[in-house]
Write an enzyme that holds these catalytic residues in place. Structure first.
Site, PDB file in Angstrom:
ATOM      1  N   GLN B  32       0.818  -1.206   0.000  1.00  0.00           N
ATOM      2  CA  GLN B  32       0.000   0.000   0.000  1.00  0.00           C
ATOM      3  C   GLN B  32       0.854   1.259   0.000  1.00  0.00           C
ATOM      4  OE1 GLN B  32      -1.196  -1.283   4.067  1.00  0.00           O
ATOM      5  NE2 GLN B  32      -1.437   0.920   4.383  1.00  0.00           N
ATOM      6  N   GLY B  36       9.866  -1.841  -0.357  1.00  0.00           N
ATOM      7  CA  GLY B  36      11.081  -1.915   0.452  1.00  0.00           C
ATOM      8  C   GLY B  36      10.815  -1.868   1.947  1.00  0.00           C
ATOM      9  N   THR B  38       9.773  -0.663   5.907  1.00  0.00           N
ATOM     10  CA  THR B  38      10.249   0.299   6.901  1.00  0.00           C
ATOM     11  C   THR B  38      11.754   0.506   6.818  1.00  0.00           C
ATOM     12  OG1 THR B  38       8.470  -0.372   8.387  1.00  0.00           O
ATOM     13  CG2 THR B  38      10.345   0.779   9.378  1.00  0.00           C
ATOM     14  N   CYS B  39      12.497  -0.587   6.776  1.00  0.00           N
ATOM     15  CA  CYS B  39      13.954  -0.506   6.851  1.00  0.00           C
ATOM     16  C   CYS B  39      14.525   0.397   5.779  1.00  0.00           C
ATOM     17  CB  CYS B  39      14.557  -1.902   6.737  1.00  0.00           C
ATOM     18  SG  CYS B  39      16.334  -1.914   6.436  1.00  0.00           S
ATOM     19  N   HIS B 444      46.832  -5.890  18.615  1.00  0.00           N
ATOM     20  CA  HIS B 444      47.202  -4.783  19.479  1.00  0.00           C
ATOM     21  C   HIS B 444      47.708  -3.648  18.604  1.00  0.00           C
ATOM     22  CE1 HIS B 444      48.599  -2.657  23.011  1.00  0.00           C
ATOM     23  NE2 HIS B 444      49.718  -2.397  22.376  1.00  0.00           N
TER      24      HIS B 444
END
Lengths: 470, 470
Positions: B32, B36, B38-39, B444
């Protein structure tokens, strides 16, 4: 003559050996320079502090790309130097004071060499200050030193190495760096980001030749846009011209500059110890020969770190120190001696872009006969790379197509030294590439997705989601 | 009436289900809004692009600490917006075009609900545009939506949610954020770093209450120095006063601002589908009920992602989509259905400092009866933390003292979402804390040393170096 149970030559990783298990032993510690060794005083730690300041400056220059307008007003070089060494020097001093106050430890603060081993088998040690003492056991942890080509060392012009360049009084206008390895790449980044013009003179055609070819080529390409690179050139001499230093190259050309940094490699200090007098074999290159248990060829004498290792890396020296700490307390031929593990040694170059690597290069993997599959994954193909507007970052991963195991990983880009760790972990514990990619979650949209995607491209999706079956 | 083999409601992770194995199936896809989900459009991806610009701005403000003097001249908000959506919008449009051009796929672009299931067992679907069609199978991947409290929704004053705040025409002067979860924390960071004054209204006393207490408290402490936090307050209404919005709080006080962002949580969209007509159970909160195989209570109907998950995370939705993609092709009761794996789900909040977390909080671990050991390791205690002059970064790790396994890890600081990955990997593959710390090398002085040190503090050094015995 004073006698010790144990003598340790060098206070880098060597200094970490004596713990509470050594409380009843009489220990001599020999340090001709500053306590803490290369890493603390002139290596890993101060360089990263300069590198971070350089990153801050570089990010300001690039801020406009992100819609943020900024001006770099200036760099307070002397404040940076003060901040770095104001933090480090007290640690070195404190380390020495601690050892001097340890009841069972005696500190000898001049250069120490072996003498002829005593008839009773005790090792003889002589300091430059004139002390002589004997010891049952010895740990050679004497490190390495910057190597300077004769043409530069003998030309009578002042030059710097990594030992001194971080304490110069002001930022150079134009820095010529001789050499193209990790020391050159880190300082080129530091000084150019802080505003110095940088020229690099290299014998070959690329920087960082120890890296996988893809990294080596891509890095050289990026570097050549920021730094002037004189490739296929050797420095044959230098002279002064007024306030300038003139560096002479083998093609007859010259480079005018105010500062020269020689970064042509480091050599182990095994040649400075008269170690043969104790029966310790030393290679022509000055490396003390050790076996996998860190034993030298002389009974009771161990060695560790840069003086005896193919790796000039603090984390390797620390690992070997733990191995020595254990093995020193066992009999020389004890079947329970522990071996050093040099299978999956990662390393990083804190230049720009940052580089981190573990395992085999693609060429090495092919030469060993593996059925090689490799993938170069762009940072720019994952969401966090978009956010960073990254155009240069890559993760190259190499797998064995027969076993699915990861053979090597080579990353150039933001956070490379952090992104590499899951790959080190997978290789060390035998986790295959496909299982690594799909058997765990990767936070979306975080930067480690670049590793996930490289692995998926290489190893494919598993036949079904590798989930638990209930 | 047109009939489909498969209907997918939602084009976030749902859109990734149909691969080549579905080429011979007739598929309906219902979206709607924008392809794609929400993301891509209003979530993870654009927010991180804004967050990165915010970090750039923040670093400029803090540059002086590193001896680098800089000025932030200004923020081109509209350029940032254009850059973000100029990249994202074409992807959404391209995704839709791709699906519309796929021969076996039909796209329905209005809201779709279930109708009464047909006598022959086919599911009926009706779109708001008036289409009706039937389907053998359905995947509900309809996502979630921003929830707005009635007091704000009904007061007649304009407000934003995460759906709209990223496209506002200019930077607010003063932004009031209602809510204290991850959406609030990310946008507070974005806008304050870019120069907006930020006030946050929260019902409780702390931000990010879903996090481990230590993170929650430390983050709230850091946040309260940058943002005005009105704690133990609820918004009861709002009105306009000239050009200003006046937010009314339950203690009678008011906040004048120009922009309001409502970030009080997201609710699943299961209440908008008339799913009961198909026999799909939906909770009172709108969550579609699924079993571990992502099956709803209606035969042939699966659900995944925010609409059915306790996690509102893209990487979880993607995982569930892979599970559904597999299970859809099996019989409904096939014993080889694959279960979703929700054991070790990491998540991150891209605020400042960044936060990443996996596994149990300390309270959760204690409540479950574990013999808990925990360690809070400061970034400032490792060399790279020195370089960054870090004063707030922490890694909190929780282990089970009986098994040595890692139960949870909670990081606040630079690169948190990258530093977490080795811990996700260790937890997922059952690697114990001590073995993780000492069984592999850690570069390191890279930032992952903070994890190594936390683990060593928790689990101790092994009895001897965990090396191979030859």
């Amino acid at each position: 003559m004073e006698h010790f149970d144990l003598t340790i030559i060098g206070t880098g990783s060597g200094n970490s050996i004596i713990d509470e298990r050594y409380d009843d032993k009489k220990v001599a510690i020999c340090e001709q320079s500053t306590f803490g060794g290369t890493c603390l005083n002139v290596g890993c730690i101060p360089t990263k502090m300069f590198v971070y300041a350089a990153e801050v400056a570089q990010n300001i220059r690039e801020a406009g790309r992100y819609g943020v307008d900024a001006h770099l007003d200036g760099v307070r070089w002397s404040d940076i130097v003060s901040r770095v060494f104001g933090r480090i020097d007290p640690i070195a001093i404190g380390g020495e004071q601690y050892r001097r106050s340890t009841p069972n430890v005696t500190v000898f603060d001049s250069h120490t060499r072996f003498g002829a081993t005593q008839p009773d088998g005790r090792y003889l040690l002589k300091t430059e200050a004139g002390d002589e003492f004997t010891s049952d056991k010895v740990v050679i942890a004497a490190g390495s030193r910057a190597m300077v080509p004769d043409a530069i060392a003998q030309c009578g012009v002042d030059f710097h190495t990594s030992d001194t360049i971080m304490r110069i009084p002001e930022l150079p206008e134009h820095l010529v760096i001789v050499g193209g390895g990790f020391v050159a790449a880190e300082f080129a980044h530091v000084f150019s980001a802080l505003g110095t013009r940088v020229t690099i003179v290299i014998r070959g055609g690329t920087l960082l030749t120890h890296c996988d070819d893809t990294i080596c080529e891509r890095f050289t390409d990026v570097a050549s846009k920021k730094w002037e690179i004189r490739s296929h050139r050797t420095v044959v001499g230098a002279h002064r011209d007024g306030a300038q230093t003139v560096v002479e190259l083998d093609d007859g050309s010259t480079l005018f500059c105010d500062t020269v940094l020689v970064a042509t490699g480091r050599v182990p200090n095994g040649d400075l110890l008269d170690a043969h007098l104790a029966g310790v074999e030393v290679t022509d290159g000055g490396q003390v020969v050790v076996d996998e248990y860190q034993r030298t060829t002389a009974r009771g004498i161990f060695a560790l770190g840069d003086v005896s290792s193919d790796y000039q890396l603090k984390h390797v020296a620390n690992h070997e120190a733990r191995v020595v700490r254990h093995n020193l307390l066992q009999d020389w031929d004890d079947p329970n001696l522990v071996a050093s593990d040099h299978r999956f040694v990662p390393s990083a170059v804190f230049t720009d872009p940052q580089i981190a690597t573990v395992g085999l290069t693609e060429n090495e993997a092919r030469a060993k006969g593996y059925k090689v599959k490799s993938k170069v994954q762009d940072f720019g193909d994952v969401a966090y790379g978009w956010a960073m507007e990254d155009t240069t970052g890559i993760a190259k991963i190499i797998v064995d197509d027969d076993s699915g195991l990861i053979l090597g990983a080579h990353i150039m880009g933001h956070q490379a030294s952090s992104l590499l760790q899951p790959l080190v972990q997978a290789m060390t514990f035998g986790l295959g590439g496909q299982e690594m990619a799909r058997g765990q979650y990767w936070i979306h949209p975080a930067l480690p997705e670049v590793i996930e995607n490289a692995l998926l491209a290489l190893c494919g999706e598993p036949p079904w989601p590798p989930s638990r079956r209930h």
